[in-house]
Design a protein around this motif. Structure first.
Motif, PDB file in Angstrom:
ATOM      1  N   ILE A 190     -59.570-116.932  53.634  1.00 14.42           N
ATOM      2  CA  ILE A 190     -59.792-115.649  54.317  1.00 14.42           C
ATOM      3  C   ILE A 190     -58.485-115.067  54.212  1.00 14.42           C
ATOM      4  CG2 ILE A 190     -60.571-114.244  56.162  1.00 14.42           C
ATOM      5  CD1 ILE A 190     -61.723-116.665  57.412  1.00 14.42           C
ATOM      6  N   ASN A 191     -58.181-114.093  53.413  1.00  9.54           N
ATOM      7  CA  ASN A 191     -56.786-113.567  53.200  1.00  9.54           C
ATOM      8  C   ASN A 191     -57.044-112.069  52.829  1.00  9.54           C
ATOM      9  OD1 ASN A 191     -53.974-113.337  53.196  1.00  9.54           O
ATOM     10  ND2 ASN A 191     -53.987-113.695  51.003  1.00  9.54           N
ATOM     11  N   PRO A 192     -56.866-111.146  53.766  1.00  8.61           N
ATOM     12  CA  PRO A 192     -56.562-111.499  55.213  1.00  8.61           C
ATOM     13  C   PRO A 192     -57.443-111.629  56.204  1.00  8.61           C
ATOM     14  CG  PRO A 192     -56.490-109.116  54.809  1.00  8.61           C
ATOM     15  CD  PRO A 192     -56.872-110.025  53.673  1.00  8.61           C
ATOM     16  N   LEU A 193     -57.398-112.457  57.063  1.00 11.55           N
ATOM     17  CA  LEU A 193     -57.871-112.277  58.171  1.00 11.55           C
ATOM     18  C   LEU A 193     -56.982-111.516  59.450  1.00 11.55           C
ATOM     19  CD1 LEU A 193     -58.653-115.586  60.246  1.00 11.55           C
ATOM     20  CD2 LEU A 193     -58.842-113.355  61.455  1.00 11.55           C
ATOM     21  N   ALA A 204     -61.551-110.103  56.537  1.00 11.52           N
ATOM     22  CA  ALA A 204     -61.509-109.159  55.797  1.00 11.52           C
ATOM     23  C   ALA A 204     -61.746-109.108  54.446  1.00 11.52           C
ATOM     24  CB  ALA A 204     -60.323-108.161  56.048  1.00 11.52           C
ATOM     25  N   ASP A 205     -61.364-110.253  53.985  1.00 15.75           N
ATOM     26  CA  ASP A 205     -61.556-110.799  52.555  1.00 15.75           C
ATOM     27  C   ASP A 205     -62.305-112.358  52.747  1.00 15.75           C
ATOM     28  OD1 ASP A 205     -61.789-110.930  49.813  1.00 15.75           O
ATOM     29  OD2 ASP A 205     -59.465-111.097  49.601  1.00 15.75           O
ATOM     30  N   ALA A 206     -62.847-112.586  51.543  1.00 16.57           N
ATOM     31  CA  ALA A 206     -63.483-113.811  51.562  1.00 16.57           C
ATOM     32  C   ALA A 206     -63.598-114.570  50.312  1.00 16.57           C
ATOM     33  CB  ALA A 206     -64.991-113.869  51.990  1.00 16.57           C
TER      34      ALA A 206
HETATM   35 MN    MN Z   1     -57.227-111.198  49.617  1.00 19.08          MN
END
Ligand code: MN
Ligand code: GDP
Length: 381
Positions: A190-193, A204-206
């Motif tokens: 997860i980047n960014p959480l 926000a990303d997976a």
């Molecule tokens: Mn990302």
């Protein structure tokens, strides 16, 4: 198997991980509709199996549904990392207080999972890993013991969080762990959480990569995908169907062998003599004539191939069967490039006699065979 962000987020949601409101869209009109459903400013994100979409222009913000439609149109026409963008994800735009990184992958050297976290996530995590590795916290997890809640809390504390945020964030790591165990995950991130200005944590990303060898255990997931689970070309698909290990490379010599170790050694030997392999093809144990013929057929479908090197150690595999397969492939007119054979072991004499009669040269050692095939390719050039 890599999942798209929106597919991975469906899994995240099914484990009750907080994710931003929204959904996937395949057309600009869909995107507009999704954005009006969200009813707030949105982010429009390219769905493509490549990282760094943000830096490639594949993540844009829109204040109105009309703007979302316009961005979707642009993004859907893009190629990122040479891949077409077939869908966009429309999600509520978050007001960022902080971008955090959370991930789990496998550390093969340690034979453990490794849970990774950083309070400084976002698009520059790679640079952070180079410049300030101390800001990235890693914790190894024994696969038999699993990742325990106290470890998740220690992780988050080591990342610098305090108070009630400790448990809130630990939950994300524990959910990731559950997903890793449930789906045979090789890597998840997860980047960014995102920690929002109003104090919410959201994925926000997976990113989610599943071990392809385990796909038979995840039929439910595969049925739900609106696509082939693994992106394979015709040759790769045929090899999988025939249970052969097949890898395409940049060179021009197809190496067809039995056993992964022998195939690797053959590739190395070709390279030692100045050649370059185009193909790693492991026929597996006990290949019969038909299988050998099939292997040759698949190898020849790759346009880069300028010569074939068959290298067989007869054990359960019998050299006469291999010879039969090669002869039959040649009789069918399938073989359009120079062919070099080396085979030793079970029924070696029978096999060699058959090849002799058919006028197909063979060599006794891997070195001779490799240097011969390299020479033939150079002559032909
Ligand atoms: Mn990302
Ligand atoms: P990636 O570049 O492929 O990893 O795509 P991400 O989904 O991680 O998005 C890239 C960057 O866009 C993130 O690091 C954020 O800075 C930003 N971003 C993504 N979603 C949002 C959002 O909802 N709100 C805001 N303000 N920024 C976002």
């Amino acid at each position: 198997m890599k999942l798209f962000e929106h597919e991975a987020k469906e899994i995240f949601k099914s484990f009750k991980m907080p994710t931003p409101a929204g959904g996937v869209a395949k057309t600009p009109a869909d995107a507009k509709k999704r954005a009006s459903e969200v009813g707030k400013p949105v982010v429009v994100k390219a769905q493509v199996l490549a990282g760094k979409r943000g830096k490639a222009g594949g993540v844009k913000f829109a204040d109105t549904p009309e703007e979302a439609e316009k961005h979707a149109k642009e993004i859907l026409a893009m190629r990122i990392n040479d891949l077409p963008v077939e869908a966009v994800l429309i999600e509520e735009k978050l007001d960022i207080e902080q971008e955090i990184y959370a991930g789990i992958t496998i550390d093969r050297n340690e034979r453990k999972y490794v849970v990774i976290g950083s309070a400084a996530g976002g698009m520059s995590i790679e640079e952070l890993a180079e410049e300030s590795p101390e800001k990235i916290i890693k914790m190894h997890v024994d696969p038999h013991l699993g990742f325990q809640p106290y470890q998740a809390r220690d992780m988050v504390i080591a990342m610098g969080f305090e108070g009630k945020q400790i448990n809130q964030l630990a939950t994300f790591f524990l959910i990731l762990w559950d997903i890793v165990e449930s789906y045979d995950v090789e890597l998840t991130e997860i980047n960014p959480l995102i920690l929002t200005k109003d104090g919410r944590f959201l994925a926000a990303d997976a990113r989610l990569n599943i071990d392809e060898n385990s796909l038979y255990r995840h039929k439910n997931l595969i049925e739900k995908l609106e696509r082939e689970p693994i992106d394979q070309n015709e040759r790769e698909r045929l090899a999988t169907e025939n249970d052969m290990a097949y890898v395409e490379l940049d060179g021009d010599i197809a190496c067809i062998c039995n056993g992964a170790g022998l195939t690797m050694a053959t590739l190395d030997t070709v390279s030692l003599y100045g050649g370059k392999a185009s193909t790693f093809l492991d026929l597996g144990g006990g290949a019969d004539a038909q299988r050998v013929e099939k292997g040759i057929e698949i190898a020849l479908m790759y346009p880069k191939v300028k010569a074939i090197l068959v290298n067989i150690m007869g054990g359960i595999t019998r050299c006469d069967e291999v010879a039969k397969g090669i002869i039959s492939a040649r009789e069918d007119g399938d073989i359009t490039v120079p062919l070099v054979i080396r085979m030793v072991g079970t029924n070696e004499e029978e096999g060699q006699e058959m090849l002799n009669k058919a006028g197909i040269p063979f060599l006794r050692t891997m070195e001779d065979a490799a240097s011969k095939v390299v020479e033939l390719v150079k002559e032909a050039a």
